[in-house]
Motif scaffolding. Structure first.
Motif, PDB file in Angstrom:
ATOM      1  N   GLU A   1       5.304   4.683  -2.224  1.00 16.54           N
ATOM      2  CA  GLU A   1       5.310   5.558  -3.397  1.00 16.54           C
ATOM      3  C   GLU A   1       5.645   4.769  -4.657  1.00 16.54           C
TER       4      GLU A   1
ATOM      5  N   LEU B   1      -0.223   8.274  -2.408  1.00 18.72           N
ATOM      6  CA  LEU B   1       0.962   9.013  -2.811  1.00 18.72           C
ATOM      7  C   LEU B   1       1.233  10.245  -1.959  1.00 18.72           C
TER       8      LEU B   1
ATOM      9  N   ARG C   1      12.684   4.730  -7.226  1.00 22.11           N
ATOM     10  CA  ARG C   1      11.618   5.716  -7.417  1.00 22.11           C
ATOM     11  C   ARG C   1      12.014   6.755  -8.467  1.00 22.11           C
TER      12      ARG C   1
ATOM     13  N   ARG D   1       7.869  16.028   1.673  1.00 20.63           N
ATOM     14  CA  ARG D   1       7.496  14.884   0.833  1.00 20.63           C
ATOM     15  C   ARG D   1       6.126  15.106   0.213  1.00 20.63           C
TER      16      ARG D   1
ATOM     17  N   ASN E   1       7.659   4.555   3.486  1.00 16.29           N
ATOM     18  CA  ASN E   1       7.045   5.621   2.694  1.00 16.29           C
ATOM     19  C   ASN E   1       7.484   5.550   1.233  1.00 16.29           C
TER      20      ASN E   1
ATOM     21  N   SER F   1       5.653  15.146  -3.815  1.00 20.92           N
ATOM     22  CA  SER F   1       4.726  14.176  -4.408  1.00 20.92           C
ATOM     23  C   SER F   1       3.578  14.884  -5.117  1.00 20.92           C
TER      24      SER F   1
ATOM     25  N   SER G   1       2.631   2.956  -5.727  1.00 20.26           N
ATOM     26  CA  SER G   1       1.663   3.873  -6.322  1.00 20.26           C
ATOM     27  C   SER G   1       2.057   4.261  -7.738  1.00 20.26           C
TER      28      SER G   1
END
Length: 285
Positions: free
Chosen positions: A78, A103, A16, A116, A74, A120, A81
């Motif tokens: 992400e 997201l 990520r 989070r 999770n 985000s 996304s």
């Protein structure tokens, strides 16, 4: 196996971070395909591990594994996304409801979820045009906040920056790094297992670094090795077995995870040797 899940979670976090760092450039070449393939493989492996734990005899590990797996899920969502954003680097994005829903997690009373959401939100806002940011503010206020959170912040914001600032100020618990450090320095293994003791040391080490850095990644990077050294020292000194404590201290580990793993392995070996010696003595008698 929970250690393996944690390692795979960290691998997904790295993917990520890499995608975010690449920005729009991630759409060039095979970056997206490569990273998605990596993430898919890791997620499949995690699913298999969770199934094995569920079928195993040690049911005590399942709740902890489920918590880790939820974090893995999770992060995986992400990553997916991040891979559907527009490819045009020169043009800011328009607000996309589907992306926002995937997201940005809705608050559920758990602080980690709130943290989070804020992280985000900040990341997505950087990619939006001005109209998109305005729609994002409305989206968050209307659908991502809990009722309690709505009472703690104002209902109208002119900019996404103001919203993020208020969310950090009013929705995240301000933890005293002195209190966390004191707890860390007094923690002992006691009657808990090495794994449980190590997990608590890791948690306090992370909280201490986050509290001291106050969200500044550069400061956190400086503090992390210093706090990790402190955590390793306390972990070794707080072990129930003085012999094991001496062994771990003498090896001068630079990684807390490595120190905890070594302590578990040494303890397992010691128990096996002790059981073997007892069995041999009983056979002679």
């Amino acid at each position: 196996m929970t250690d393996v899940l944690i390692e795979k979670y960290e691998a997904l976090v790295d993917i990520r971070k890499y995608l975010i760092k690449k920005g729009q450039a991630r759409y060039k070449g095979t970056v997206i395909k490569t990273k998605l393939d990596e993430a898919n493989y890791i997620f499949e492996e995690c699913t298999k591990i969770l199934l094995l734990l569920d079928k195993g005899k040690d049911k005590k590990l399942v709740p902890a594994a489920l918590d880790i797996f939820q974090n893995i899920k999770n992060i995986f969502e992400e990553i997916n996304s991040l891979c559907i954003f527009p490819k045009n680097k020169s043009v800011k994005m328009e607000f996309d409801l589907k992306v926002a829903c995937n997201l940005l997690p809705a608050m559920d009373g758990i602080e980690a979820t709130t943290k989070r959401l804020i992280d985000s939100l900040e990341m997505y806002a950087d990619m939006l045009d001005e109209k998109g940011k305005t729609l994002l503010v409305t989206f968050v206020l209307k659908s991502r906040l809990s009722e309690n959170a709505k009472l703690r912040i104002t209902g109208n914001y002119k900019s996404i920056e103001e919203l993020i600032k208020d969310m950090r100020c009013h929705l995240l618990t301000k933890k005293s790094f002195m209190a966390i450090q004191t707890k860390l320095l007094h923690l002992q293994q006691g009657s808990t297992s090495i794994e449980e003791y190590g997990t608590e040391i890791e948690r306090l080490f992370t909280e201490l670094t986050l509290s001291q850095s106050e969200g500044n990644s550069d400061t956190a990077g400086i503090l992390k090795p210093l706090n990790e050294k402190l955590a390793i020292k306390q972990f070794s000194e707080g072990l129930r077995s003085s012999k094991l404590s001496t062994i771990i201290s003498a090896r001068n580990y630079s990684s807390l995870k490595d120190a905890i793993q070594a302590a578990k392995e040494e303890d397992t070996t010691s128990q096996s040797l002790s059981a073997s010696a007892t069995a041999t003595a009983a056979a002679r008698n």
